[in-house]
Design an enzyme around this catalytic site. Structure first.
Site, PDB file in Angstrom:
ATOM      1  N   CYS A   1      -5.336   4.807   4.321  1.00  8.47           N
ATOM      2  CA  CYS A   1      -4.149   5.126   3.539  1.00  8.47           C
ATOM      3  C   CYS A   1      -4.441   5.264   2.052  1.00  8.47           C
ATOM      4  O   CYS A   1      -3.950   6.189   1.392  1.00  8.47           O
ATOM      5  CB  CYS A   1      -3.069   4.076   3.777  1.00  8.47           C
ATOM      6  SG  CYS A   1      -3.601   2.380   3.470  1.00  8.47           S
TER       7      CYS A   1
ATOM      8  N   HIS B   1       1.576   1.988  -2.053  1.00  5.95           N
ATOM      9  CA  HIS B   1       0.367   1.640  -2.798  1.00  5.95           C
ATOM     10  C   HIS B   1       0.370   2.356  -4.140  1.00  5.95           C
ATOM     11  O   HIS B   1       0.746   3.537  -4.232  1.00  5.95           O
ATOM     12  CB  HIS B   1      -0.886   2.075  -2.036  1.00  5.95           C
ATOM     13  CG  HIS B   1      -1.167   1.288  -0.794  1.00  5.95           C
ATOM     14  ND1 HIS B   1      -0.493   0.137  -0.462  1.00  5.95           N
ATOM     15  CD2 HIS B   1      -2.086   1.510   0.197  1.00  5.95           C
ATOM     16  CE1 HIS B   1      -0.979  -0.329   0.682  1.00  5.95           C
ATOM     17  NE2 HIS B   1      -1.929   0.475   1.106  1.00  5.95           N
TER      18      HIS B   1
END
Length: 264
Positions: A59, A175
């Site tokens: 990711c 994130h």
């Protein structure tokens, strides 16, 4: 496939023998020579040489290369230094619950040594943990290693220098990444902003005068990669710095896999 590397290994032969294509969201096959590692906005043509399996990258790698690729097309990137600010949800539902529970208990006066710590190595509430996945012999973590090797494979840049520090932070979703990029030739801030604004899947949020920049709290549940704080890095001859945020459950995992299927 999104059930872990063990399950992916177990069923690969059955899937490919039946003539189906396995789009795998685990780390099982990412660095195999015969398995493309694909971010559709970056290296879509790599699906052409698959042998039955296409891997979904890590990711944190996905959102970074999505932002790097339009810049790399302006001038070759020679070096990348990235520090990640990774959400608790990257550790799964139990990790998110632990952040909730620890925050409530900590604010309620529970002593630090009595807080329940199971999903992470240390307390995540009101803390930052520079430790994601296992440590390797060179002192880096496996999460940091993934960002290095996967970036080189996706961008077809084996000589690209990449240094990563991956940190878990007390954020539920999305994130964040602080990225410093060094180019072989000069790239201006305006050129970079224009390229980022025009790139598929990217959203430029970059107006410091109006306090406009990407933030995890505002971007959970979105599909794009959001970039801001684009500026010169004066520490190298041809350097830029930027900040990017993406929902790592969406673009960093599920959505990217669906986009691969759509691309097929």
């Amino acid at each position: 496939f999104s059930a872990g590397a063990g399950v992916s290994h177990q069923f690969r032969d059955a899937v490919t023998a039946a003539g189906a294509v396995m789009i795998d969201n685990s780390s099982a096959f990412r660095m195999d020579d015969d398995v493309p590692l694909v971010v559709p906005e970056v290296n879509p043509r790599d699906i052409e040489w698959h042998s039955g399996v296409i891997a979904n990258p890590n990711c944190s790698t996905i959102q970074m290369v999505a932002a790097l690729q339009p810049l790399h097309e302006l001038a070759p990137i020679t070096r990348v230094v990235v520090s990640t600010y990774q959400a608790a949800s990257g550790g799964g539902a139990k990790a998110m619950a632990e952040l909730y529970d620890q925050t409530r208990d900590f604010l309620g006066g529970t002593p630090d040594d009595e807080l329940s710590v199971e999903a992470f190595q240390h307390r995540i509430a009101f803390n930052c943990i520079p430790h994601i996945d296992v440590f390797l012999d060179d002192g880096s973590t496996k999460e940091e290693w993934k960002m290095v090797v996967e970036t080189k494979k996706i961008m077809h840049a084996p000589d690209l220098a990449v240094a990563a520090t991956c940190v878990r932070v007390p954020v539920l979703r999305c994130h964040g990444e602080s990225v410093n990029v060094e180019f072989a030739d000069e790239v201006t801030v305006n050129e970079a902003r224009a390229a980022l604004k025009a790139a598929p899947g990217l959203h430029l949020m970059d107006d410091p005068a109006e306090n406009t920049y990407p933030m995890p709290a505002h971007l959970a549940g979105t599909d794009g990669t959001f970039v801001g704080r684009v500026r010169r890095d004066p520490s190298v001859p041809h350097g830029l710095a930027f900040w990017c945020v993406a929902d790592q459950i969406r673009k960093g995992a599920a959505l990217n896999a669906v986009q691969i299927a759509q691309l097929l």
